[in-house]
Scaffold this motif. Structure first.
Motif, short mmCIF file in Angstrom:
data_model
loop_
_atom_site.label_atom_id
_atom_site.label_comp_id
_atom_site.label_asym_id
_atom_site.label_seq_id
_atom_site.Cartn_x
_atom_site.Cartn_y
_atom_site.Cartn_z
N PHE A 7 0.82 -1.21 0.00
CA PHE A 7 0.00 0.00 0.00
C PHE A 7 0.86 1.25 0.00
O PHE A 7 0.66 2.18 -0.79
CB PHE A 7 -0.93 -0.04 1.21
N SER A 8 1.86 1.30 0.88
CA SER A 8 2.67 2.51 1.02
C SER A 8 3.48 2.79 -0.24
O SER A 8 3.69 3.95 -0.60
CB SER A 8 3.59 2.41 2.24
N SER A 9 3.94 1.74 -0.93
CA SER A 9 4.72 1.95 -2.15
C SER A 9 3.83 2.54 -3.25
O SER A 9 4.27 3.37 -4.04
CB SER A 9 5.35 0.64 -2.63
N GLU A 10 2.56 2.11 -3.27
CA GLU A 10 1.62 2.66 -4.27
C GLU A 10 1.37 4.14 -4.00
O GLU A 10 1.36 4.96 -4.92
CB GLU A 10 0.31 1.86 -4.20
N ILE A 11 1.18 4.48 -2.72
CA ILE A 11 0.95 5.88 -2.34
C ILE A 11 2.22 6.71 -2.58
O ILE A 11 2.16 7.83 -3.08
CB ILE A 11 0.54 5.96 -0.86
N ALA A 12 3.38 6.14 -2.23
CA ALA A 12 4.64 6.87 -2.38
C ALA A 12 4.91 7.20 -3.85
O ALA A 12 5.41 8.28 -4.17
CB ALA A 12 5.79 6.05 -1.81
N LYS A 13 4.59 6.27 -4.75
CA LYS A 13 4.81 6.49 -6.18
C LYS A 13 3.93 7.65 -6.69
O LYS A 13 4.40 8.53 -7.42
CB LYS A 13 4.51 5.22 -6.97
N LEU A 14 2.66 7.63 -6.30
CA LEU A 14 1.76 8.71 -6.70
C LEU A 14 2.23 10.05 -6.14
O LEU A 14 2.21 11.07 -6.83
CB LEU A 14 0.34 8.41 -6.22
N ARG A 15 2.64 10.02 -4.89
CA ARG A 15 3.09 11.26 -4.23
C ARG A 15 4.34 11.82 -4.91
O ARG A 15 4.45 13.03 -5.10
CB ARG A 15 3.37 10.99 -2.75
N GLU A 16 5.25 10.94 -5.30
CA GLU A 16 6.47 11.39 -5.96
C GLU A 16 6.18 12.05 -7.31
O GLU A 16 6.73 13.10 -7.64
CB GLU A 16 7.42 10.20 -6.15
N GLU A 17 5.29 11.42 -8.07
CA GLU A 17 4.93 11.99 -9.38
C GLU A 17 4.24 13.34 -9.21
O GLU A 17 4.51 14.28 -9.94
CB GLU A 17 4.02 11.02 -10.14
N LEU A 18 3.33 13.41 -8.23
CA LEU A 18 2.63 14.67 -7.99
C LEU A 18 3.59 15.73 -7.49
O LEU A 18 3.49 16.90 -7.87
CB LEU A 18 1.50 14.45 -6.98
N LEU A 19 4.55 15.32 -6.67
CA LEU A 19 5.54 16.25 -6.14
C LEU A 19 6.41 16.84 -7.25
O LEU A 19 6.74 18.03 -7.24
CB LEU A 19 6.42 15.54 -5.10
N ASN A 20 6.73 16.01 -8.24
CA ASN A 20 7.54 16.48 -9.38
C ASN A 20 6.80 17.58 -10.15
O ASN A 20 7.39 18.61 -10.51
CB ASN A 20 7.88 15.32 -10.31
N PHE A 21 5.51 17.34 -10.40
CA PHE A 21 4.72 18.36 -11.10
C PHE A 21 4.52 19.59 -10.23
O PHE A 21 4.51 20.71 -10.73
CB PHE A 21 3.36 17.77 -11.52
N ALA A 22 4.35 19.37 -8.93
CA ALA A 22 4.18 20.50 -8.02
C ALA A 22 5.41 21.40 -8.04
O ALA A 22 5.30 22.64 -8.00
CB ALA A 22 3.93 19.99 -6.59
N SER A 23 6.59 20.78 -8.15
CA SER A 23 7.83 21.55 -8.20
C SER A 23 7.87 22.43 -9.45
O SER A 23 8.31 23.59 -9.40
CB SER A 23 9.04 20.61 -8.18
N LEU A 24 7.41 21.87 -10.56
CA LEU A 24 7.40 22.63 -11.81
C LEU A 24 6.40 23.79 -11.74
O LEU A 24 6.67 24.88 -12.25
CB LEU A 24 7.06 21.70 -12.98
N ILE A 25 5.26 23.53 -11.12
CA ILE A 25 4.26 24.59 -11.00
C ILE A 25 4.75 25.69 -10.06
O ILE A 25 4.55 26.88 -10.30
CB ILE A 25 2.91 24.00 -10.53
#
Length: 467
Positions: A157-175
């Protein structure tokens, strides 16, 4: 509370047994153990390799307390990430307390509930959702809850959440970067890719949220209310399901005056059966209280089994029709299984007539039963399993069982939907960034990347002391 000192606790259940395990963890755990341990080989624990076991005696001054096996786990390759020593002694309650008290006198501190696992979390050995899975694993009492806890403890479960969070964090950094160049009106984050990511996150969050309805009943057991008029065989059915005389059975109507509960595991799923007082008009005060409890238990149940006496069907078919419709209307969202009992006393023609009647009742299922003869009991168990969506379990999909995770997922989905709406309406980057930060916050709450002392206190207070 400091987490730098050395803690000690009994890791096995309290009470007498063949053996007991006493656990120490902390920077000085090996030093404390070495001072009180006399190896039969004369070796010093501090000089031994990690993951080794040593035979010897626990000594208090010149007094030998017990012959023991001592397991040494050196940091960082231990459960807590600290030096850990586990002492396997004889299971006498006296010996257990003598050893624990000895280490407390020498400077160790008694561990609090869940403190070993808390240290594992604080030292980065596991994340918060995995730590919670440890408690679920310990409390699991059937195959399904065990399987879910094992999957979560392994990080599914945590790896699935961590992967989504990392991808969202990357886009958040660009924004966020776009905000630094607001005057130039440039876009660093590809809006098409971002929209695809938000759609994917939304899909995953909804799947995880939907799984909670299954996970919650698997973890806590599925309550099943057995209801009907007095003396129709409810207690006999409970006894047949459990294969023991759990409930009192007699020909006197109203014998069961209170609810009786017991659990049964069917194909790895836990079911909690509730034998209720018979529903009828009564002037008996005690029986009336039992009937009131019956309706309370129906409210709490996930499945309702409605029993009636098949021998009375021919004369009272309209009455049974009214009673069945009354239950369906009162509890429209609860699966209803209609069970005519005592069919062994019917003729072939009467059984056919009964099945025609039952087939005409919409949105319900039925099983013909002869509880005393144990006929129909196995079919009933199969029908109960059919009420549980075990597909996700069989396919080894991630299933949510923790209310805290469920709440954080709902909040994360709410923020993600705001981001989706912002993309569709061309919302400015600064406003969209606020919603993204909130979504990231709720993701972080699940795995423990964002936490506080109160949250940790609430979670680990539910652990046993030695874990």
């Amino acid at each position: 509370m400091t987490h730098q000192d050395t803690i000690v606790a009994l890791a096995t259940p309290s009470g007498a047994g063949a053996i007991a395990v006493i656990r120490l963890s902390g920077n000085e755990a090996i030093m404390f153990a070495e001072a009180q341990f006399k190896s039969v080989s004369g070796k010093r624990l501090s000089k031994q390799a990690t993951h080794t076991i040593h035979l010897g005696h626990i000594i208090d001054s010149d007094r030998t307390i017990d012959e023991v096996l001592v397991s040494v786990f050196k940091n960082p390759n231990s459960y807590t990430g600290e030096d850990v020593v586990e002492i396997s002694c004889h299971g006498s309650s006296y010996i257990q307390q003598e050893i624990i008290q000895l280490f407390l006198r020498k400077g160790c501190r008694m561990a609090t509930a869940g403190e070993f696992t808390l240290r594992a979390f604080l030292n980065g050995k596991i994340d918060l959702s995995q730590a919670e899975a440890v408690a679920d694993l310990i409390s699991s009492d059937n195959e399904a809850s065990h399987q879910i806890a094992m999957q979560q403890m392994r990080g599914g479960f945590s790896s699935e959440i961590a992967k989504l969070r990392e991808e969202l964090l990357n886009f958040a950094s660009l924004i966020e970067l776009e905000l630094d160049f607001a005057e130039e009106d440039v876009e660093f984050a590809d809006r098409t890719q971002f929209k695809d990511l938000i759609s994917r996150i939304t899909f995953v969050l909804k799947r995880l949220i939907d799984s909670f309805s299954v996970g919650n009943v698997i973890k806590n057991g599925i309550p099943v209310a057995i209801v009907g008029e007095p003396n129709v065989g409810k207690s006999t059915l409970l006894n047949a399901l459990l294969n023991e005389d759990r409930a009192i059975v007699s020909d006197i109507a109203g014998t069961t005056r209170d609810t009786i509960e017991d659990e049964l595991v069917i194909e790895g799923i836990g079911f909690r059966f509730i034998d209720t007082a018979g529903i009828r008009d009564t002037k008996d005060v005690v029986e009336g209280i039992g009937i009131k409890k019956t309706f309370e238990k129906i409210e709490q149940s996930q499945v309702v089994l409605y029993l009636f006496d098949a021998t009375k069907f021919v004369e009272n078919s309209e009455l049974f029709q009214i009673e069945i419709e009354k239950i369906k209307n009162k509890y429209p969202l609860k699966p209803l299984l209609i069970i005519p009992n005592k069919i062994d006393k019917l003729s072939v023609e009467e059984v056919v007539q009964l099945e025609v009647f039952l087939s005409g009742i919409e949105n319900s299922k039925y099983i013909l039963l002869a509880a005393k003869e144990n006929r129909g009991v196995e079919e009933l168990k199969s029908q109960l399993i059919g009420f549980v969506n075990t597909g996700a379990l069989r396919n080894n999909e991630t299933i949510i069982t923790n209310t805290r995770h469920y709440d954080s997922l709902l909040k994360a989905l709410e923020e993600i939907q705001k981001v989706q709406e912002g993309i569709n309406t061309n919302l400015s980057s600064d406003l969209m960034a606020i919603d993204i930060r909130q979504a990231l916050y709720h993701f972080g709450e699940i795995t423990g990347e964002i936490t506080n002392d109160d949250l940790l206190g609430n979670i680990f207070a539910n652990f046993c002391i030695g874990k």
